[in-house]
Design a protein around this motif. Structure first.
Motif, PDB file in Angstrom:
ATOM      1  N   TYR A 183       0.674  11.597 -54.984  1.00  0.00           N
ATOM      2  CA  TYR A 183      -0.346  10.640 -55.422  1.00  0.00           C
ATOM      3  C   TYR A 183      -0.965  11.072 -56.756  1.00  0.00           C
ATOM      4  N   ASP A 184      -1.168  12.379 -56.934  1.00  0.00           N
ATOM      5  CA  ASP A 184      -1.649  12.883 -58.220  1.00  0.00           C
ATOM      6  C   ASP A 184      -0.697  12.479 -59.341  1.00  0.00           C
ATOM      7  N   ILE A 185       0.583  12.678 -59.104  1.00  0.00           N
ATOM      8  CA  ILE A 185       1.580  12.347 -60.124  1.00  0.00           C
ATOM      9  C   ILE A 185       1.589  10.852 -60.399  1.00  0.00           C
ATOM     10  N   TYR A 186       1.463  10.049 -59.358  1.00  0.00           N
ATOM     11  CA  TYR A 186       1.402   8.593 -59.532  1.00  0.00           C
ATOM     12  C   TYR A 186       0.225   8.213 -60.432  1.00  0.00           C
ATOM     13  N   LEU A 187      -0.955   8.764 -60.147  1.00  0.00           N
ATOM     14  CA  LEU A 187      -2.135   8.451 -60.947  1.00  0.00           C
ATOM     15  C   LEU A 187      -1.973   8.945 -62.378  1.00  0.00           C
ATOM     16  N   PHE A 188      -1.408  10.138 -62.531  1.00  0.00           N
ATOM     17  CA  PHE A 188      -1.225  10.709 -63.866  1.00  0.00           C
ATOM     18  C   PHE A 188      -0.292   9.841 -64.705  1.00  0.00           C
ATOM     19  N   LEU A 189       0.833   9.453 -64.136  1.00  0.00           N
ATOM     20  CA  LEU A 189       1.790   8.644 -64.882  1.00  0.00           C
ATOM     21  C   LEU A 189       1.241   7.255 -65.197  1.00  0.00           C
ATOM     22  N   ALA A 190       0.319   6.792 -64.366  1.00  0.00           N
ATOM     23  CA  ALA A 190      -0.296   5.490 -64.621  1.00  0.00           C
ATOM     24  C   ALA A 190      -1.476   5.594 -65.579  1.00  0.00           C
ATOM     25  N   GLY A 216       6.539  15.557 -67.208  1.00  0.00           N
ATOM     26  CA  GLY A 216       6.355  16.475 -68.328  1.00  0.00           C
ATOM     27  C   GLY A 216       5.416  17.623 -68.003  1.00  0.00           C
ATOM     28  N   ILE A 217       5.114  17.805 -66.722  1.00  0.00           N
ATOM     29  CA  ILE A 217       4.207  18.870 -66.288  1.00  0.00           C
ATOM     30  C   ILE A 217       4.998  20.141 -65.996  1.00  0.00           C
TER      31      ILE A 217
END
Length: 295
Positions: free
Chosen positions: A13-20, A79-80
């Protein structure tokens, strides 16, 4: 020194929010964080460098070797880069060693560090922001002190020049030393709020804090992040509101900072007509959104 371990603070979910472009607590994920993994205490590191070919963390703990502690590149197009290093502790200094896509090797401070050195090519400093606040009454009552409900009078000041030590006039007063004297002055002059010119880390004193290299780091000129918390806490306990100037508009081109962070124009415009401020000799900060084909 132990080798790195695969570990992540990032959830799907963190990655989803970050990419958005909608993750509003990235400071909890990026940067350096003291944690325990499999019974071993150490430091977790995470940095965004989507155009790098290699990233590692360097510091006194590994003799500034570019090869001992590589970060792992997540396989999710974010890219993390991240890693966990057992045995590294609070107060260590570090940078990221970044190999660009063209093979150049850069040494960069951590964009999410909460403390930095006072030096031309400042390193980041691993530190804790644990602090017990005592301003619950202020926080509960502050809506009554809003501009819509009561008059306010704001005193703006520059911490570095407001007052110097009587015994050591060439030294800055610390956040903790400033607290009692500033509170007495604010009360005497009947101000309701104090506004600090930027306290985020900056390398060039004459800029008065308006050319920031560490947007998450309270300037170590005046002490540790917890010392700034103490100052704000004391002001709140004396019914004084605090406003912090924030300058998300431009940053200097220091080699250790945001400029061409991973060898690309990650935090600034590539076109110098858009990205360079000729009067300030600084670069225009953009709020980058990760590129992804997931959306």
């Amino acid at each position: 020194m132990p080798k790195t371990k695969a570990f992540s603070l990032w959830t799907e979910y963190d990655i989803y929010l970050f990419l958005a472009g909608n993750h509003f607590k990235l400071y909890e994920k990026f940067g350096s964080h003291e944690i325990v993994v499999d019974g071993e205490s150490g430091i977790y590191f995470s940095v965004w460098a989507p155009n790098a070919s290699e990233v590692s963390v360097i510091g006194d703990f590994n003799n500034w070797s570019h090869y001992k502690h590589p970060l792992l590149n997540r396989e999710d197009q974010s890219g993390i880069w991240e890693t966990f290093i057992p045995g590294v502790t609070i107060s260590e200094i570090y940078k990221y060693s970044i190999r660009t896509s063209r093979g150049a090797l850069l040494e960069k401070s951590d964009p999410f560090a909460v403390k930095m050195e006072q030096a031309i090519q400042a390193s980041s400093i691993i530190t804790s922001t644990w602090y017990v606040w005592h301003d619950k009454k202020w926080m509960a009552d502050r809506m009554e002190k809003s501009i819509n409900n009561s008059p306010i009078s704001v005193y703006e000041l520059h911490l570095a020049s407001w007052k110097k030590s009587e015994n050591k006039p060439n030294q800055y007063l610390t956040y903790r030393e400033l607290a009692p004297e500033l509170i007495d002055y604010i009360k005497e002059m009947n101000f309701t709020h104090v506004e600090f010119m930027p306290v985020m880390e900056y390398p060039y004193n004459p800029s008065w804090g308006y050319q920031i290299t560490g947007f998450f780091a309270a300037s170590s000129r005046f002490g540790a992040p917890t010392d700034l918390m103490f100052l704000i806490d004391q002001l709140h306990q004396n019914n004084i509101g605090v406003i912090l100037d924030w300058v998300p508009s431009h940053f200097p081109g220091d080699a250790n900072a945001l400029h061409c962070f991973d060898g690309s124009f990650l935090y600034e415009y590539e076109d110098p007509k858009k990205g360079f401020h000729p009067d300030w000799k600084s670069y225009i900060l953009i709020m980058p959104v990760p590129k992804s084909n997931l959306f």
